[in-house]
Scaffold this motif. Structure first.
Motif, PDB file in Angstrom:
ATOM      1  N   GLY A   1     115.903 -83.053  21.391  1.00 35.61           N
ATOM      2  CA  GLY A   1     116.455 -82.766  20.068  1.00 35.61           C
ATOM      3  C   GLY A   1     116.422 -81.276  19.791  1.00 35.61           C
ATOM      4  N   THR A   2     117.334 -80.532  20.417  1.00 30.41           N
ATOM      5  CA  THR A   2     117.375 -79.070  20.254  1.00 30.41           C
ATOM      6  C   THR A   2     117.608 -78.685  18.800  1.00 30.41           C
ATOM      7  N   GLY A   3     118.561 -79.396  18.156  1.00 31.63           N
ATOM      8  CA  GLY A   3     118.895 -79.079  16.772  1.00 31.63           C
ATOM      9  C   GLY A   3     119.289 -77.620  16.612  1.00 31.63           C
ATOM     10  N   SER A   4     118.678 -76.943  15.656  1.00 30.06           N
ATOM     11  CA  SER A   4     118.970 -75.528  15.406  1.00 30.06           C
ATOM     12  C   SER A   4     118.446 -74.624  16.514  1.00 30.06           C
ATOM     13  N   GLY A   5     117.397 -75.087  17.222  1.00 27.54           N
ATOM     14  CA  GLY A   5     116.750 -74.262  18.237  1.00 27.54           C
ATOM     15  C   GLY A   5     115.452 -73.619  17.751  1.00 27.54           C
ATOM     16  N   TYR A   6     115.107 -73.842  16.490  1.00 28.74           N
ATOM     17  CA  TYR A   6     113.907 -73.197  15.918  1.00 28.74           C
ATOM     18  C   TYR A   6     112.626 -73.625  16.645  1.00 28.74           C
ATOM     19  N   GLN A   7     112.475 -74.935  16.878  1.00 28.56           N
ATOM     20  CA  GLN A   7     111.278 -75.410  17.580  1.00 28.56           C
ATOM     21  C   GLN A   7     111.210 -74.826  18.993  1.00 28.56           C
ATOM     22  N   ALA A   8     112.337 -74.743  19.661  1.00 27.34           N
ATOM     23  CA  ALA A   8     112.363 -74.161  21.011  1.00 27.34           C
ATOM     24  C   ALA A   8     111.878 -72.719  20.984  1.00 27.34           C
ATOM     25  N   CYS A   9     112.286 -71.964  19.965  1.00 26.42           N
ATOM     26  CA  CYS A   9     111.857 -70.565  19.838  1.00 26.42           C
ATOM     27  C   CYS A   9     110.340 -70.470  19.678  1.00 26.42           C
ATOM     28  N   ILE A  10     109.763 -71.372  18.897  1.00 21.05           N
ATOM     29  CA  ILE A  10     108.310 -71.383  18.703  1.00 21.05           C
ATOM     30  C   ILE A  10     107.604 -71.625  20.040  1.00 21.05           C
TER      31      ILE A  10
ATOM     32  N   GLU B   1     120.077 -81.780  23.679  1.00 20.33           N
ATOM     33  CA  GLU B   1     120.624 -82.139  22.371  1.00 20.33           C
ATOM     34  C   GLU B   1     121.711 -83.198  22.536  1.00 20.33           C
ATOM     35  N   TYR B   2     121.646 -84.223  21.703  1.00 24.77           N
ATOM     36  CA  TYR B   2     122.625 -85.319  21.764  1.00 24.77           C
ATOM     37  C   TYR B   2     123.988 -84.893  21.219  1.00 24.77           C
ATOM     38  N   GLN B   3     123.967 -84.130  20.109  1.00 24.75           N
ATOM     39  CA  GLN B   3     125.208 -83.722  19.450  1.00 24.75           C
ATOM     40  C   GLN B   3     125.835 -82.528  20.172  1.00 24.75           C
ATOM     41  N   LYS B   4     127.056 -82.721  20.687  1.00 26.21           N
ATOM     42  CA  LYS B   4     127.678 -81.674  21.496  1.00 26.21           C
ATOM     43  C   LYS B   4     127.912 -80.390  20.709  1.00 26.21           C
ATOM     44  N   LYS B   5     128.322 -80.502  19.441  1.00 24.53           N
ATOM     45  CA  LYS B   5     128.619 -79.318  18.633  1.00 24.53           C
ATOM     46  C   LYS B   5     127.362 -78.465  18.440  1.00 24.53           C
ATOM     47  N   LEU B   6     126.244 -79.102  18.160  1.00 27.11           N
ATOM     48  CA  LEU B   6     124.985 -78.369  17.990  1.00 27.11           C
ATOM     49  C   LEU B   6     124.557 -77.722  19.308  1.00 27.11           C
ATOM     50  N   TYR B   7     124.700 -78.468  20.390  1.00 26.37           N
ATOM     51  CA  TYR B   7     124.375 -77.934  21.725  1.00 26.37           C
ATOM     52  C   TYR B   7     125.172 -76.667  22.013  1.00 26.37           C
ATOM     53  N   GLU B   8     126.485 -76.715  21.785  1.00 25.66           N
ATOM     54  CA  GLU B   8     127.344 -75.567  22.062  1.00 25.66           C
ATOM     55  C   GLU B   8     126.954 -74.366  21.206  1.00 25.66           C
ATOM     56  N   GLN B   9     126.618 -74.633  19.956  1.00 23.83           N
ATOM     57  CA  GLN B   9     126.266 -73.557  19.033  1.00 23.83           C
ATOM     58  C   GLN B   9     124.938 -72.908  19.422  1.00 23.83           C
ATOM     59  N   THR B  10     123.944 -73.731  19.647  1.00 20.76           N
ATOM     60  CA  THR B  10     122.594 -73.220  19.868  1.00 20.76           C
ATOM     61  C   THR B  10     122.455 -72.505  21.213  1.00 20.76           C
ATOM     62  N   ARG B  11     123.097 -73.021  22.241  1.00 23.80           N
ATOM     63  CA  ARG B  11     122.963 -72.397  23.562  1.00 23.80           C
ATOM     64  C   ARG B  11     123.595 -71.005  23.612  1.00 23.80           C
ATOM     65  N   LYS B  12     124.528 -70.745  22.693  1.00 25.15           N
ATOM     66  CA  LYS B  12     125.146 -69.421  22.623  1.00 25.15           C
ATOM     67  C   LYS B  12     124.331 -68.455  21.769  1.00 25.15           C
ATOM     68  N   VAL B  13     123.737 -68.975  20.685  1.00 27.88           N
ATOM     69  CA  VAL B  13     123.089 -68.108  19.715  1.00 27.88           C
ATOM     70  C   VAL B  13     121.667 -67.702  20.120  1.00 27.88           C
ATOM     71  N   LEU B  14     120.881 -68.636  20.649  1.00 29.81           N
ATOM     72  CA  LEU B  14     119.483 -68.309  20.952  1.00 29.81           C
ATOM     73  C   LEU B  14     119.328 -67.131  21.916  1.00 29.81           C
ATOM     74  N   PRO B  15     120.135 -67.043  22.991  1.00 26.39           N
ATOM     75  CA  PRO B  15     120.019 -65.865  23.855  1.00 26.39           C
ATOM     76  C   PRO B  15     120.303 -64.556  23.129  1.00 26.39           C
ATOM     77  N   LYS B  16     121.213 -64.586  22.139  1.00 24.97           N
ATOM     78  CA  LYS B  16     121.493 -63.382  21.356  1.00 24.97           C
ATOM     79  C   LYS B  16     120.293 -62.965  20.520  1.00 24.97           C
ATOM     80  N   MET B  17     119.433 -63.939  20.213  1.00 26.65           N
ATOM     81  CA  MET B  17     118.206 -63.671  19.468  1.00 26.65           C
ATOM     82  C   MET B  17     117.068 -63.229  20.393  1.00 26.65           C
TER      83      MET B  17
END
Length: 221
Positions: A93-102, A114-130
């Motif tokens: 459950g990647t979700g926003s990615g906040y737990q992964a960052c912790i 992540e089950y939801q494809k839209k969330l997966y696509e969003q989070t995998r792009k944004v977290l590396p930028k952070m």
């Protein structure tokens, strides 16, 4: 959902320190968990217009019927995991990615699905930028990820009807699984430790409220 511009200033750092104090006052004692909460800019997961919500100790909708978890809940699960630097952790459950960052802040190697494809696509792009780098997968996390197993730790960030057997099978001996188990409304936090290949120890904790775990060993599609 995510901030258009990543900026961490004196104000947001101060808000984060106050959040850490709130969580500590609620009983979180693991200094490494508290440090991680203090280090991850939670407002990066919010639109700039919603900054006031970022450092309140509450969950917040992120779209696709999902939420960014309450910081206390993230801290509680992270503390139960007993994360050690270098641990290979499966997050379901990647979700926003906040737990992964912790978990990454705590020195873990994170594989997150992540089950939801839209969330997966969003989070995998944004977290590396952070500045946060994990292995991002999309699919049915209730079945685990056999090709990456075994895991030192497994964390499930959605409510399950039962503890999925594949997750216990994919856990190393000595490993820990943390998962909320119950109905669609409320779940007890459960900590499972794998003592031997066919022996586990299970302990139940407080009630929480998570979005439902999707998939074969969850609440279906």
């Amino acid at each position: 959902m995510f901030a258009a511009v990543f900026e961490d200033n004196y104000r947001t750092k101060g808000l984060r320190r106050n959040l850490v104090k709130q969580i500590e006052n609620k009983g979180i004692r693991d200094a490494r968990v508290l440090d991680a909460i203090n280090n991850v800019p939670r407002h990066y997961f919010f639109d700039q217009a919603l900054l006031e919500h970022a450092y309140q100790d509450k969950a917040f909708p992120i779209g696709e019927g999902q939420t960014i978890s309450q910081p206390y809940t993230v801290a509680f699960q992270s503390e139960l995991l007993e994360v050690e630097p270098g641990n290979k952790i499966l997050e379901i459950g990647t979700g926003s990615g906040y737990q992964a960052c912790i978990l990454l802040e705590m020195g873990a190697k994170v594989i997150t699905i992540e089950y939801q494809k839209k969330l997966y696509e969003q989070t995998r792009k944004v977290l590396p930028k952070m500045g946060y780098h994990a292995t991002f997968l999309q699919g049915d996390g209730s079945q685990g990820v056999p090709r990456h197993a075994p895991f030192d730790r497994i964390i499930v960030t959605a409510g399950a009807p039962v503890v999925p057997k594949p997750l216990i099978e994919q856990l190393k001996v000595g490993g820990i699984l943390v998962i909320p188990v119950g109905d669609n409304e409320r779940q007890k936090m459960v900590k499972v430790k794998k003592i031997e290949e066919n022996k586990i120890a299970k302990k139940e904790y407080d009630l929480f409220s998570f979005v439902p775990l999707k998939g074969k060993h969850g609440w279906g599609n």
